[in-house]
Design a protein around this motif. Sequence first.
Motif, PDB file in Angstrom:
ATOM      1  N   GLY A   9      14.189 -60.708  -1.845  1.00  0.00           N
ATOM      2  CA  GLY A   9      13.578 -59.400  -1.764  1.00  0.00           C
ATOM      3  C   GLY A   9      13.171 -58.913  -3.149  1.00  0.00           C
ATOM      4  O   GLY A   9      13.339 -57.752  -3.479  1.00  0.00           O
ATOM      5  N   THR A  28      10.762 -55.914   2.021  1.00  0.00           N
ATOM      6  CA  THR A  28      10.536 -56.084   3.458  1.00  0.00           C
ATOM      7  C   THR A  28      10.367 -54.731   4.136  1.00  0.00           C
ATOM      8  O   THR A  28       9.467 -54.549   4.958  1.00  0.00           O
ATOM      9  CB  THR A  28      11.690 -56.870   4.108  1.00  0.00           C
ATOM     10  OG1 THR A  28      11.789 -58.141   3.479  1.00  0.00           O
ATOM     11  CG2 THR A  28      11.476 -57.059   5.593  1.00  0.00           C
ATOM     12  N   THR A  49       9.498 -64.076  13.905  1.00  0.00           N
ATOM     13  CA  THR A  49       9.402 -63.962  12.453  1.00  0.00           C
ATOM     14  C   THR A  49       9.558 -65.361  11.866  1.00  0.00           C
ATOM     15  O   THR A  49       9.928 -66.290  12.582  1.00  0.00           O
ATOM     16  CB  THR A  49      10.469 -62.992  11.892  1.00  0.00           C
ATOM     17  OG1 THR A  49      10.256 -62.809  10.479  1.00  0.00           O
ATOM     18  CG2 THR A  49      11.882 -63.510  12.126  1.00  0.00           C
ATOM     19  N   ALA A  63      12.824 -61.812   4.305  1.00  0.00           N
ATOM     20  CA  ALA A  63      12.025 -61.115   5.319  1.00  0.00           C
ATOM     21  C   ALA A  63      12.569 -61.227   6.746  1.00  0.00           C
ATOM     22  O   ALA A  63      12.628 -60.212   7.462  1.00  0.00           O
ATOM     23  CB  ALA A  63      10.576 -61.577   5.256  1.00  0.00           C
TER      24      ALA A  63
END
Length: 145
Positions: A9, A28, A49, A63
């Motif tokens: 991230g 995210t 995803t 994510a």
Amino acid sequence: MLRRDFQPGFRIELHHKDLLGATLRPGTDLVLDLVDFRTALPGAGLVVTGEGSLDEQTLHGKAPAGVAAAARGADVPVVAVAGRSLLMLDDLAPIGIRAAYALTDIDRDPARCMSEAGLLLEQLAERLAADWVSDDDDNDRGATA
């Protein structure tokens, strides 16, 4: 002064963020807000995803974890698609991912998974659809990691 934090991230930390009125947010969350993801969830039957590798870092903020957290709030099941998965379903369940589908499940050769990703993704999508898309609402099926 800018400091780059290369944890999952990735973010840029501003030491004087208060002076600028800035806030720090996981990337995210920012992207999900920008695409209005949460308002698209009501009525969805499934969220798919993905990322290149489902691994230990996935469990700590990549994510798919953020997507799964958002979908969990709307009670929508989440499955993940990846080039490879180093995690078991027992690892993924606590972050809200109910099934994982990896290209390496179809072909163990990483070079082929990269060179023929499109073809292998089509095959993976067929498996995912067979497991999760049906005329009823029973979505408790899925692949094993």
